[in-house]
Scaffold this active site. Structure first.
Site, PDB file in Angstrom:
ATOM      1  N   ASN A   1      43.900  42.820  18.271  1.00 20.88           N
ATOM      2  CA  ASN A   1      44.655  43.713  19.068  1.00 20.88           C
ATOM      3  C   ASN A   1      45.779  43.332  19.909  1.00 20.88           C
ATOM      4  O   ASN A   1      45.639  42.366  20.567  1.00 20.88           O
ATOM      5  CB  ASN A   1      43.728  44.622  20.259  1.00 20.88           C
ATOM      6  CG  ASN A   1      44.033  45.343  20.989  1.00 20.88           C
ATOM      7  OD1 ASN A   1      45.061  45.241  21.698  1.00 20.88           O
ATOM      8  ND2 ASN A   1      43.262  46.421  21.578  1.00 20.88           N
TER       9      ASN A   1
ATOM     10  N   HIS B   1      48.375  43.460  24.642  1.00 24.95           N
ATOM     11  CA  HIS B   1      48.915  42.707  25.708  1.00 24.95           C
ATOM     12  C   HIS B   1      50.181  41.787  25.482  1.00 24.95           C
ATOM     13  O   HIS B   1      50.566  41.267  26.445  1.00 24.95           O
ATOM     14  CB  HIS B   1      47.534  41.720  26.347  1.00 24.95           C
ATOM     15  CG  HIS B   1      46.650  42.685  26.445  1.00 24.95           C
ATOM     16  ND1 HIS B   1      46.867  43.680  27.667  1.00 24.95           N
ATOM     17  CD2 HIS B   1      45.366  43.080  26.353  1.00 24.95           C
ATOM     18  CE1 HIS B   1      45.928  44.650  27.911  1.00 24.95           C
ATOM     19  NE2 HIS B   1      44.808  44.149  27.086  1.00 24.95           N
TER      20      HIS B   1
ATOM     21  N   HIS C   1      46.516  50.176  20.991  1.00 20.25           N
ATOM     22  CA  HIS C   1      46.079  51.451  21.835  1.00 20.25           C
ATOM     23  C   HIS C   1      47.389  52.116  22.481  1.00 20.25           C
ATOM     24  O   HIS C   1      47.908  51.410  23.480  1.00 20.25           O
ATOM     25  CB  HIS C   1      44.946  51.064  23.012  1.00 20.25           C
ATOM     26  CG  HIS C   1      44.365  51.896  23.666  1.00 20.25           C
ATOM     27  ND1 HIS C   1      43.417  51.588  24.733  1.00 20.25           N
ATOM     28  CD2 HIS C   1      44.533  53.314  23.812  1.00 20.25           C
ATOM     29  CE1 HIS C   1      43.047  52.735  25.293  1.00 20.25           C
ATOM     30  NE2 HIS C   1      43.629  53.773  24.684  1.00 20.25           N
TER      31      HIS C   1
ATOM     32  N   ARG D   1      48.140  54.199  25.234  1.00 14.92           N
ATOM     33  CA  ARG D   1      47.336  54.883  26.285  1.00 14.92           C
ATOM     34  C   ARG D   1      48.204  56.070  26.988  1.00 14.92           C
ATOM     35  O   ARG D   1      49.494  55.992  26.589  1.00 14.92           O
ATOM     36  CB  ARG D   1      47.119  53.974  27.450  1.00 14.92           C
ATOM     37  CG  ARG D   1      46.235  52.718  27.065  1.00 14.92           C
ATOM     38  CD  ARG D   1      45.800  51.867  28.502  1.00 14.92           C
ATOM     39  NE  ARG D   1      45.337  52.765  29.319  1.00 14.92           N
ATOM     40  CZ  ARG D   1      43.848  52.746  29.681  1.00 14.92           C
ATOM     41  NH1 ARG D   1      43.321  51.792  29.023  1.00 14.92           N
ATOM     42  NH2 ARG D   1      43.472  53.319  30.578  1.00 14.92           N
TER      43      ARG D   1
ATOM     44  N   ARG E   1      51.168  52.223  29.574  1.00 17.75           N
ATOM     45  CA  ARG E   1      51.345  50.777  30.258  1.00 17.75           C
ATOM     46  C   ARG E   1      51.455  49.644  29.295  1.00 17.75           C
ATOM     47  O   ARG E   1      52.103  48.693  29.872  1.00 17.75           O
ATOM     48  CB  ARG E   1      50.098  50.634  31.087  1.00 17.75           C
ATOM     49  CG  ARG E   1      48.887  50.318  30.430  1.00 17.75           C
ATOM     50  CD  ARG E   1      47.876  49.938  31.232  1.00 17.75           C
ATOM     51  NE  ARG E   1      47.308  51.063  31.931  1.00 17.75           N
ATOM     52  CZ  ARG E   1      45.926  51.118  32.356  1.00 17.75           C
ATOM     53  NH1 ARG E   1      44.999  49.977  32.461  1.00 17.75           N
ATOM     54  NH2 ARG E   1      45.491  52.321  33.252  1.00 17.75           N
ATOM     55  N   HIS E   2      51.118  49.765  27.887  1.00 12.62           N
ATOM     56  CA  HIS E   2      51.461  48.579  27.068  1.00 12.62           C
ATOM     57  C   HIS E   2      52.077  49.025  25.974  1.00 12.62           C
ATOM     58  O   HIS E   2      53.472  49.053  25.842  1.00 12.62           O
ATOM     59  CB  HIS E   2      50.249  47.653  27.240  1.00 12.62           C
ATOM     60  CG  HIS E   2      49.084  48.033  26.664  1.00 12.62           C
ATOM     61  ND1 HIS E   2      48.873  49.110  25.912  1.00 12.62           N
ATOM     62  CD2 HIS E   2      47.708  47.858  27.471  1.00 12.62           C
ATOM     63  CE1 HIS E   2      47.373  49.553  25.843  1.00 12.62           C
ATOM     64  NE2 HIS E   2      46.715  48.816  26.868  1.00 12.62           N
TER      65      HIS E   2
ATOM     66  N   GLU F   1      44.229  53.022  18.363  1.00 11.26           N
ATOM     67  CA  GLU F   1      43.194  53.619  19.472  1.00 11.26           C
ATOM     68  C   GLU F   1      43.793  54.398  20.088  1.00 11.26           C
ATOM     69  O   GLU F   1      45.197  54.322  20.626  1.00 11.26           O
ATOM     70  CB  GLU F   1      42.811  52.222  20.282  1.00 11.26           C
ATOM     71  CG  GLU F   1      41.571  51.530  19.755  1.00 11.26           C
ATOM     72  CD  GLU F   1      41.366  50.616  20.813  1.00 11.26           C
ATOM     73  OE1 GLU F   1      41.792  50.600  22.130  1.00 11.26           O
ATOM     74  OE2 GLU F   1      41.081  49.314  20.213  1.00 11.26           O
TER      75      GLU F   1
ATOM     76  N   THR G   1      40.911  48.497  32.006  1.00 18.34           N
ATOM     77  CA  THR G   1      40.995  48.550  30.633  1.00 18.34           C
ATOM     78  C   THR G   1      39.921  49.621  30.164  1.00 18.34           C
ATOM     79  O   THR G   1      39.206  50.181  31.071  1.00 18.34           O
ATOM     80  CB  THR G   1      40.700  47.192  30.149  1.00 18.34           C
ATOM     81  OG1 THR G   1      40.315  47.305  28.698  1.00 18.34           O
ATOM     82  CG2 THR G   1      39.142  46.687  30.753  1.00 18.34           C
ATOM     83  N   THR G   2      39.489  49.757  29.057  1.00 21.24           N
ATOM     84  CA  THR G   2      38.532  50.530  28.669  1.00 21.24           C
ATOM     85  C   THR G   2      37.196  50.364  29.078  1.00 21.24           C
ATOM     86  O   THR G   2      36.523  49.416  28.463  1.00 21.24           O
ATOM     87  CB  THR G   2      38.400  51.028  27.100  1.00 21.24           C
ATOM     88  OG1 THR G   2      39.835  50.869  26.677  1.00 21.24           O
ATOM     89  CG2 THR G   2      37.705  52.128  26.726  1.00 21.24           C
TER      90      THR G   2
ATOM     91  N   GLU H   1      32.299  51.894  16.810  1.00 20.50           N
ATOM     92  CA  GLU H   1      32.630  50.663  17.165  1.00 20.50           C
ATOM     93  C   GLU H   1      31.767  50.538  18.660  1.00 20.50           C
ATOM     94  O   GLU H   1      31.794  51.217  19.338  1.00 20.50           O
ATOM     95  CB  GLU H   1      34.066  50.531  17.817  1.00 20.50           C
ATOM     96  CG  GLU H   1      34.606  49.284  18.189  1.00 20.50           C
ATOM     97  CD  GLU H   1      35.726  48.836  18.129  1.00 20.50           C
ATOM     98  OE1 GLU H   1      36.572  49.091  17.071  1.00 20.50           O
ATOM     99  OE2 GLU H   1      36.167  47.875  18.939  1.00 20.50           O
TER     100      GLU H   1
ATOM    101  N   HIS I   1      35.622  44.302  22.517  1.00 17.10           N
ATOM    102  CA  HIS I   1      35.773  44.464  23.862  1.00 17.10           C
ATOM    103  C   HIS I   1      35.376  43.058  24.527  1.00 17.10           C
ATOM    104  O   HIS I   1      34.238  42.897  24.836  1.00 17.10           O
ATOM    105  CB  HIS I   1      35.206  45.650  24.620  1.00 17.10           C
ATOM    106  CG  HIS I   1      36.211  45.882  25.821  1.00 17.10           C
ATOM    107  ND1 HIS I   1      36.059  45.329  26.957  1.00 17.10           N
ATOM    108  CD2 HIS I   1      37.215  46.822  25.881  1.00 17.10           C
ATOM    109  CE1 HIS I   1      37.157  45.772  27.852  1.00 17.10           C
ATOM    110  NE2 HIS I   1      37.710  46.574  27.139  1.00 17.10           N
TER     111      HIS I   1
HETATM  112  N1  PXP Z   1      38.045  47.714  20.811  1.00 15.64           N
HETATM  113  C1  PXP Z   1      38.325  48.748  21.587  1.00 15.64           C
HETATM  114  C2  PXP Z   1      37.805  50.071  21.111  1.00 15.64           C
HETATM  115  C3  PXP Z   1      39.109  48.654  22.862  1.00 15.64           C
HETATM  116  O1  PXP Z   1      39.303  49.855  23.547  1.00 15.64           O
HETATM  117  C4  PXP Z   1      39.633  47.329  22.873  1.00 15.64           C
HETATM  118  C5  PXP Z   1      40.432  47.052  24.126  1.00 15.64           C
HETATM  119  O2  PXP Z   1      41.747  47.797  24.013  1.00 15.64           O
HETATM  120  C6  PXP Z   1      39.084  46.264  22.216  1.00 15.64           C
HETATM  121  C7  PXP Z   1      38.288  46.415  21.089  1.00 15.64           C
HETATM  122  C8  PXP Z   1      39.521  44.895  22.577  1.00 15.64           C
HETATM  123  O3  PXP Z   1      39.263  44.479  23.550  1.00 15.64           O
HETATM  124  P1  PXP Z   1      39.895  43.131  24.145  1.00 15.64           P
HETATM  125  O4  PXP Z   1      41.251  43.225  24.215  1.00 15.64           O
HETATM  126  O5  PXP Z   1      38.929  42.810  25.695  1.00 15.64           O
HETATM  127  O6  PXP Z   1      39.331  42.071  23.274  1.00 15.64           O
END
Ligand code: PXP
Length: 246
Positions: A9, A12, A45, A47, A51-52, A72, A102-103, A153, A196
């Site tokens: 992902n 960031h 993602h 959003r 924001r990112h 996402e 965050t989510t 997931e 996550h």
């Molecule tokens: N999976 C999903 C569905 C998420 O929303 C996120 C965070 O955007 C992640 C995985 C990855 O999480 P992390 O950035 O904490 O590794």
């Protein structure tokens, strides 16, 4: 056992770029490097508050990636039309609250089953693999099967938080619940992903769950790349995943 896929992902990378309103670091550049370093896919993602990741990043990723994009998004009309425009390999539906960092929790599929069934139908028809980001609760898993999701997931945030807090008995109970949830989802014919909050310390037991086919990891990898470089951070994560799987 099948090889576990790693989705990286890159949200960031965009967070750092946006902090200064600059054009760098470029999320696509990070994504291409991640692919070279062994990522099996890229997750981003978009959003609601942008924001990112921004709309232009999705366009760039769709045009520039060599491997699959896991897009996402929240279950809103706006995001549905963006997903239908690009038809990414996978769409992961996540809950989204404006005020959260965050989510924070999984999606309530069981409580919104009719709407979500209608919502994902055109995405499935467009050829995207639809994944629902949920907790390990059996009712949520069953609801995902009922609406025809290809993938669930499982949210590993609570397991990672309990580890970080040193609450190891509670962490192990959460891990057992994730293992049970993964087995149940697979028994209903869905592919199981997890993610996550995963780190080098927490990834092993999740990677060892045999039904889990893919992990999606972002924040820790981008953070660790400050010290190790992105390629080394991904290679180390890949190594820990493979070791746990073996
Ligand atoms: N999976 C999903 C569905 C998420 O929303 C996120 C965070 O955007 C992640 C995985 C990855 O999480 P992390 O950035 O904490 O590794």
């Amino acid at each position: 056992m099948t090889k576990l896929r790693l989705g990286v992902n890159i949200d960031h990378v965009a967070t750092i770029r946006n902090a200064r309103g600059s054009a760098y670091p470029d999320p696509l550049r990070a994504a291409l490097l991640a692919e070279q370093a062994g990522a099996d896919g890229i997750t981003a993602h978009l959003r609601e508050d942008r924001r990112h990741i921004r709309d232009a990043d999705i366009e760039a990723l769709m045009n520039g990636l060599t491997g699959p994009l896991n897009f996402e998004m929240a279950a809103t009309e706006e995001m549905q039309s963006i997903a239908l425009k690009y038809q990414p390999h996978a769409v992961c539906i996540v809950p989204e609250k404006r005020e959260e960092r965050t989510t924070e929790g999984g999606l309530d599929v069981a409580g919104d089953i009719a709407r979500l069934a209608d919502y994902i139908a055109p995405l499935r028809e467009a050829g995207s693999r639809v994944s629902m980001f949920i907790g390990h609760d059996a009712a949520q898993i069953q609801a995902c099967a009922e609406i025809g999701a290809a993938v669930v997931e499982l949210h590993t945030g609570q397991y990672c938080d309990l580890h970080a807090e040193g609450r190891f008995d509670a962490r192990d109970a959460e891990l057992a619940a994730l293992q049970k949830g993964a087995a149940y989802a697979a028994s209903l014919g869905m592919e199981v992903h997890a993610g996550h909050g995963l780190t080098f310390e927490t990834v092993g037991p999740i990677a060892a769950i045999k039904e889990v086919a893919e992990l999606n990891i972002g924040h820790f990898l981008i953070a660790e790349s400050v010290f190790l470089g992105l390629e080394n951070a991904i290679a180390q994560m890949r190594h820990l995943m493979d070791a746990a799987r073996a």
